[in-house]
Each structure stands twice: as C-alpha cells, then as structure tokens.
Design an enzyme around this catalytic site. Structure first.
Site, PDB file in Angstrom:
ATOM      1  N   THR A  26       4.121  -0.457   2.738  1.00 47.52           N
ATOM      2  CA  THR A  26       4.961  -1.642   2.574  1.00 47.52           C
ATOM      3  C   THR A  26       4.200  -2.676   1.762  1.00 47.52           C
ATOM      4  O   THR A  26       3.124  -3.100   2.159  1.00 47.52           O
ATOM      5  CB  THR A  26       5.255  -2.245   3.969  1.00 47.52           C
ATOM      6  OG1 THR A  26       6.026  -1.316   4.695  1.00 47.52           O
ATOM      7  CG2 THR A  26       5.997  -3.551   3.868  1.00 47.52           C
ATOM      8  N   GLN A 101      10.393   7.120   2.338  1.00 43.97           N
ATOM      9  CA  GLN A 101      10.265   6.963   3.789  1.00 43.97           C
ATOM     10  C   GLN A 101      11.407   6.101   4.323  1.00 43.97           C
ATOM     11  O   GLN A 101      11.566   4.942   3.920  1.00 43.97           O
ATOM     12  CB  GLN A 101       8.926   6.319   4.152  1.00 43.97           C
ATOM     13  CG  GLN A 101       8.675   6.399   5.658  1.00 43.97           C
ATOM     14  CD  GLN A 101       7.426   5.677   6.112  1.00 43.97           C
ATOM     15  OE1 GLN A 101       7.209   4.515   5.767  1.00 43.97           O
ATOM     16  NE2 GLN A 101       6.617   6.330   6.914  1.00 43.97           N
ATOM     17  N   HIS A 177      10.302   7.782   9.266  1.00 41.86           N
ATOM     18  CA  HIS A 177       9.213   6.987   9.842  1.00 41.86           C
ATOM     19  C   HIS A 177       9.409   6.945  11.358  1.00 41.86           C
ATOM     20  O   HIS A 177      10.241   6.191  11.867  1.00 41.86           O
ATOM     21  CB  HIS A 177       9.269   5.583   9.247  1.00 41.86           C
ATOM     22  CG  HIS A 177       8.030   4.772   9.468  1.00 41.86           C
ATOM     23  ND1 HIS A 177       7.055   5.125  10.375  1.00 41.86           N
ATOM     24  CD2 HIS A 177       7.599   3.615   8.895  1.00 41.86           C
ATOM     25  CE1 HIS A 177       6.080   4.222  10.339  1.00 41.86           C
ATOM     26  NE2 HIS A 177       6.385   3.290   9.449  1.00 41.86           N
ATOM     27  N   ASN A 180       4.183   3.967  14.274  1.00 45.03           N
ATOM     28  CA  ASN A 180       3.859   2.535  14.156  1.00 45.03           C
ATOM     29  C   ASN A 180       4.769   1.587  14.933  1.00 45.03           C
ATOM     30  O   ASN A 180       4.905   0.424  14.585  1.00 45.03           O
ATOM     31  CB  ASN A 180       3.817   2.120  12.671  1.00 45.03           C
ATOM     32  CG  ASN A 180       2.637   2.750  11.947  1.00 45.03           C
ATOM     33  OD1 ASN A 180       1.780   3.333  12.588  1.00 45.03           O
ATOM     34  ND2 ASN A 180       2.586   2.642  10.632  1.00 45.03           N
ATOM     35  N   TYR A 182       8.056   1.468  15.310  1.00 43.88           N
ATOM     36  CA  TYR A 182       9.391   1.132  14.817  1.00 43.88           C
ATOM     37  C   TYR A 182      10.433   1.906  15.629  1.00 43.88           C
ATOM     38  O   TYR A 182      10.106   2.552  16.614  1.00 43.88           O
ATOM     39  CB  TYR A 182       9.458   1.357  13.302  1.00 43.88           C
ATOM     40  CG  TYR A 182       8.464   0.450  12.594  1.00 43.88           C
ATOM     41  CD1 TYR A 182       8.635  -0.938  12.659  1.00 43.88           C
ATOM     42  CD2 TYR A 182       7.338   0.947  11.956  1.00 43.88           C
ATOM     43  CE1 TYR A 182       7.707  -1.799  12.081  1.00 43.88           C
ATOM     44  CE2 TYR A 182       6.400   0.091  11.369  1.00 43.88           C
ATOM     45  CZ  TYR A 182       6.590  -1.275  11.439  1.00 43.88           C
ATOM     46  OH  TYR A 182       5.675  -2.130  10.879  1.00 43.88           O
ATOM     47  N   ARG A 229       6.843  11.404  10.074  1.00 37.57           N
ATOM     48  CA  ARG A 229       5.554  10.762  10.324  1.00 37.57           C
ATOM     49  C   ARG A 229       5.490  10.244  11.756  1.00 37.57           C
ATOM     50  O   ARG A 229       6.363   9.482  12.184  1.00 37.57           O
ATOM     51  CB  ARG A 229       5.336   9.601   9.350  1.00 37.57           C
ATOM     52  CG  ARG A 229       3.942   9.020   9.451  1.00 37.57           C
ATOM     53  CD  ARG A 229       3.667   7.977   8.390  1.00 37.57           C
ATOM     54  NE  ARG A 229       2.306   8.139   7.900  1.00 37.57           N
ATOM     55  CZ  ARG A 229       1.507   7.124   7.559  1.00 37.57           C
ATOM     56  NH1 ARG A 229       1.936   5.887   7.610  1.00 37.57           N
ATOM     57  NH2 ARG A 229       0.275   7.355   7.137  1.00 37.57           N
ATOM     58  N   ASN A 237       1.876  -2.522  17.166  1.00 38.66           N
ATOM     59  CA  ASN A 237       3.178  -2.972  17.666  1.00 38.66           C
ATOM     60  C   ASN A 237       3.368  -2.684  19.155  1.00 38.66           C
ATOM     61  O   ASN A 237       4.461  -2.332  19.614  1.00 38.66           O
ATOM     62  CB  ASN A 237       4.329  -2.377  16.845  1.00 38.66           C
ATOM     63  CG  ASN A 237       4.561  -3.138  15.544  1.00 38.66           C
ATOM     64  OD1 ASN A 237       4.366  -4.351  15.491  1.00 38.66           O
ATOM     65  ND2 ASN A 237       4.950  -2.433  14.497  1.00 38.66           N
ATOM     66  N   GLY A 321      -4.117   5.242   2.274  1.00 34.87           N
ATOM     67  CA  GLY A 321      -3.374   4.000   2.187  1.00 34.87           C
ATOM     68  C   GLY A 321      -4.133   2.959   1.394  1.00 34.87           C
ATOM     69  O   GLY A 321      -3.954   2.776   0.192  1.00 34.87           O
ATOM     70  N   ARG A 322      -5.047   2.272   2.093  1.00 33.05           N
ATOM     71  CA  ARG A 322      -5.704   1.115   1.477  1.00 33.05           C
ATOM     72  C   ARG A 322      -6.494   1.478   0.225  1.00 33.05           C
ATOM     73  O   ARG A 322      -6.485   0.712  -0.747  1.00 33.05           O
ATOM     74  CB  ARG A 322      -6.582   0.422   2.522  1.00 33.05           C
ATOM     75  CG  ARG A 322      -5.723  -0.247   3.591  1.00 33.05           C
ATOM     76  CD  ARG A 322      -6.491  -0.530   4.842  1.00 33.05           C
ATOM     77  NE  ARG A 322      -7.019   0.701   5.422  1.00 33.05           N
ATOM     78  CZ  ARG A 322      -7.875   0.729   6.423  1.00 33.05           C
ATOM     79  NH1 ARG A 322      -8.314  -0.391   6.951  1.00 33.05           N
ATOM     80  NH2 ARG A 322      -8.295   1.879   6.914  1.00 33.05           N
TER      81      ARG A 322
HETATM   82  C1  FNR Z   1       0.704   0.511   5.892  1.00 37.46           C
HETATM   83  N1  FNR Z   1       1.091   1.642   6.641  1.00 37.46           N
HETATM   84  C2  FNR Z   1       2.391   2.060   6.592  1.00 37.46           C
HETATM   85  N2  FNR Z   1       2.777   3.186   7.273  1.00 37.46           N
HETATM   86  C3  FNR Z   1       4.023   3.670   7.147  1.00 37.46           C
HETATM   87  O1  FNR Z   1       4.326   4.705   7.735  1.00 37.46           O
HETATM   88  N3  FNR Z   1       4.941   3.034   6.345  1.00 37.46           N
HETATM   89  C4  FNR Z   1       4.645   1.899   5.668  1.00 37.46           C
HETATM   90  O2  FNR Z   1       5.474   1.383   4.916  1.00 37.46           O
HETATM   91  C5  FNR Z   1       3.344   1.358   5.821  1.00 37.46           C
HETATM   92  N4  FNR Z   1       2.989   0.196   5.207  1.00 37.46           N
HETATM   93  C6  FNR Z   1       1.675  -0.207   5.171  1.00 37.46           C
HETATM   94  C7  FNR Z   1       1.294  -1.300   4.388  1.00 37.46           C
HETATM   95  C8  FNR Z   1      -0.034  -1.667   4.297  1.00 37.46           C
HETATM   96  C9  FNR Z   1      -0.416  -2.799   3.407  1.00 37.46           C
HETATM   97  C10 FNR Z   1      -1.014  -0.938   5.021  1.00 37.46           C
HETATM   98  C11 FNR Z   1      -2.480  -1.303   4.916  1.00 37.46           C
HETATM   99  C12 FNR Z   1      -0.653   0.120   5.813  1.00 37.46           C
HETATM  100  C13 FNR Z   1       0.069   2.531   7.212  1.00 37.46           C
HETATM  101  C14 FNR Z   1      -0.510   3.428   6.118  1.00 37.46           C
HETATM  102  O3  FNR Z   1       0.446   4.341   5.631  1.00 37.46           O
HETATM  103  C15 FNR Z   1      -1.732   4.232   6.623  1.00 37.46           C
HETATM  104  O4  FNR Z   1      -1.352   5.039   7.700  1.00 37.46           O
HETATM  105  C16 FNR Z   1      -2.846   3.295   7.053  1.00 37.46           C
HETATM  106  O5  FNR Z   1      -3.127   2.346   6.051  1.00 37.46           O
HETATM  107  C17 FNR Z   1      -4.109   4.054   7.365  1.00 37.46           C
HETATM  108  O6  FNR Z   1      -4.575   4.752   6.246  1.00 37.46           O
HETATM  109  P1  FNR Z   1      -5.818   4.164   5.353  1.00 37.46           P
HETATM  110  O7  FNR Z   1      -5.413   2.854   4.800  1.00 37.46           O
HETATM  111  O8  FNR Z   1      -6.968   4.041   6.304  1.00 37.46           O
HETATM  112  O9  FNR Z   1      -6.029   5.225   4.315  1.00 37.46           O
END
Ligand code: FNR
Length: 371
Positions: A26, A101, A177, A180, A182, A229, A237, A321-322
C-alpha cells in the site's frame, strides 16, 4: 554460492524466471478523489517490472466499504479499472506477470473513508483501538458494527465483481488478502470473531468466509491464477488466535484442495524467535507440507536468508516489501550482490513522487559516480 533464487519456477499458470517477488505494498498514491491509479502508479510498477518476474499489486479495495486508506486504489469503478489497465499494460510490456491483491479492511477503517460516512464493518463489534490511514496522517479507526449474516453474502459478491474487473483489465491473476488483520483475517482468528452463526465458533465456521470468497472468485478465474496471503503469526492490527496451528493448518489444507496457484505466508517478524506476542509461529516451512504447492514467504528477508530458505526447499519464492520500495531493480541487485538503497519510512504511505519514483537503480548510481 548456488543461486536458487534465480532459477525458474512454475507457479500455477505462471512461468517465472526467478523467485524474487514484489510484495503487495500500500503506497496511497492513487489519484483522489476517486482512488484511481494514475500515471505515477504506472511508472512505479513499470520501474519494478522485469522479464519473468511476479509482481503482486498493492491491496486494492473491492468496495468503498472495504477501504482503509486515503489514497488507496480501488477496483470498483470504471475509472479505477481504466487506471489499472494502464498499469497492467506497462508491466506486461516489460515481460512481467502481475496479480492484483483484493482487499476489504473490515474494521480497520473510519467513517471518513466510507461511502456516505458509514460505520466500518467486522464479524463482531469489537473496538480494538486500531489506526486507519486517514487523509494526511493515521488516526483512530471508527469502532465497527457487526455484520448481519445476510450482509456477508453481499461482500462475497463484491469480491466476485472486483475479480471480474481485474480480469477485464488484463491482470494475470488475483491474490486474496487474508492477512494483517483485515476482514478475512478478522473472520479467521477468534480474537476478532465472536459470532454465533455459521461464520463463528469452530475453525470450519471461521474459515467459511474465506472459502466462500475463494469459491466465488473461482467462478471468474481458474484456481491456478489465484493466490491467498495469510499471516498466521502476525499480531498487527491486534490479531490473535487461541490455536493458530489448528486454524491455519485447516486453511492450508482447504487451499490445497482447491488447487490454488500459491500460498503466500507472512513469516514472524523476528528471526529465530520461537514465540512472538504469544503466537506460536506457523511459518511457511510448517505449512508447505500441508499445502504442497508453491509457497511464497515474506517478512524481513535479505538476500542471504531468502537464498537459504529457498535452497533448503522450505518455500519456493520470497516476496520483498521494504527493500523493493527502495530498490526498483531489486532482483538485479540481489543477483549481482549490489548494495541496497536504504528505505525511508516517512514516505511509505504519504507523499507524492518523493520516496515513490525517485529511488535510483544501480545503473543510475554508476552513472552518477562517473559524472
Ligand atoms: C505493507 N504490507 C502489505 N501487505 C499486504 O498484504 N498488502 C499491502 O498492501 C501491504 N502494504 C504495505 C505497505 C507498506 C509500506 C509496508 C512496509 C508493508 C506488508 C508487506 O507486503 C510485507 O509483508 C512486509 O513489508 C514484510 O516484508 P519486508 O518489508 O520485510 O520485505
């Protein structure tokens, strides 16, 4: 070092050149009002698309009721669909595969994000003290109301309509999704689901909503183009389940029986820790023997441990992700051992081009060094 991350893999209907996946992220950069993907989003995804890669596009609400982020895109209106069509075109032109997603946030929302200022919905009317991504900055979520049994069917229908739109604009598949905290996760886990109808109580009842949604979208997409996922060990949350092993084993078996393309599992955030916030970890490695098909792991991976988990055969792919936010050319950097750009948390969710489109590729850095 053998480089299993960069070997081809078949995932459902997709033939992928490597196992480095763009995690759904996101970024709240859709055009407002209307939550429409615009040129910035096209460029963002295009930057991250490479031949044979799998991109999972960010959480996208199936209906305004399911929206939890100001600036998050939807897939409910013709304008939103038209915006996504441009994203898909750009990604396909680069030779990558892209799935969307599908998202309904349930209680992680606020009246200001809902159509007609409605109250967010959830399996049960529990105020968990959550935060939603409001205009300008995060703010307290509005306490939810409990869904009536009949309303649940309407939400299942919203998923079908969204799946149909995703197909019409050319996506290669969809991901549900269910992580997390939701809506689907709110049904799954017993801290957020206190229902006494057929959607609450037993593991089978709590998983019913997920499988109803999945069975509905399977009318639109073949199962080999659908991923799911889950985040079994995740307390984000305010999520908790009294027996996550029983719950997620049941979920993984149901997904296996439906022969979906892949199971996407968010690993515990802390590496090497047995217990996180009282959640026994049900990591990808434990679910792989149940699900059997392709498993994507995500959560805190770097090049080394991603390579390790794939080469040990515990999972098949790793989503980043990051690091992918900050490194548009992440697959190349991981393959060649190029150092990674650091990410800037302040621009994860809010802002414009900065922290969205301006992270340099390694090629750009080399050019800058020469100049
Ligand atoms: C996320 N994550 C996330 N997960 C998901 O299922 N849908 C989403 O839209 C988002 N959005 C999102 C935005 C931002 C800015 C972050 C940092 C994370 C979780 C993401 O997909 C992932 O699981 C985590 O970031 C952990 O992986 P990394 O960042 O350690 O590689």
């Amino acid at each position: 070092m053998s480089n299993q991350l960069f070997t081809p893999v078949r995932v459902g209907a997709f033939n992928l050149a490597h196992r480095v996946v763009l995690a759904p992220l996101t970024r709240m950069r859709s055009e407002m009002p209307g939550n429409v993907p615009g040129p910035a989003m096209v460029e963002y995804y295009e930057q991250r698309a490479t031949p044979g890669a799998l991109l999972i596009a960010e959480a996208t609400f199936v209906s305004r009721q399911g929206n939890g982020g100001y600036g998050s895109p939807g897939i409910e209106t013709d304008e939103q669909a038209a915006g996504w069509r441009e994203v898909v075109k750009a990604v396909h032109a680069k030779g990558a595969t892209i799935v969307l997603q599908l998202w309904h946030v349930g209680r992680v929302s606020h009246t200001s994000l809902q159509a007609d200022g409605g109250v967010p919905v959830s399996p049960s009317a529990i105020d968990a003290g959550l935060f939603a991504l409001l205009e300008g900055k995060p703010g307290p979520a509005t306490p939810p109301r409990a869904l009536k049994t009949g309303e649940i069917t309407e939400i299942v229908e919203q998923y079908r309509a969204a799946a149909q739109r995703a197909r019409a604009v050319g996506f290669d598949g969809i991901e549900l999704h269910a992580a997390n905290g939701y809506l689907i996760d709110q049904f799954l886990q017993d801290s957020s689901n206190k229902r006494t109808d057929r959607y609450g109580g037993s593991v089978e009842n709590r998983a019913r909503f997920l499988f109803e949604v999945l069975d509905e979208v399977r009318q639109v997409w073949s199962a080999d183009r659908i991923g799911v996922r889950i985040g079994p060990s995740n307390s984000f949350n305010a999520m908790h389940d009294s027996d996550p092993e029983a719950l997620f084993s049941y979920v993984a078996a149901g997904l296996r029986d439906r022969k979906i393309a892949y199971l996407h599992v968010i690993e515990p955030r802390v590496k090497g820790s047995a217990v996180i916030n009282d959640h026994p970890p049900i990591a990808a490695a434990n679910l792989k023997p149940i699900f059997v098909g392709p498993v994507i792991a995500a959560g805190g991976f770097n090049a080394k441990d991603a390579e390790a988990i794939v080469s040990e055969g515990k999972v098949d792919l790793v989503a980043f992700g990051r690091h992918f936010i900050a490194n548009p050319d992440l697959p190349r950097r991981l393959r060649e051992g190029v150092p990674l750009n650091p990410y800037d948390r302040d621009t994860f969710y809010y802002g414009g081009v900065t922290g969205y489109l301006d992270y340099p590729t390694s090629g750009e850095l080399e050019t800058a060094a020469v100049a």
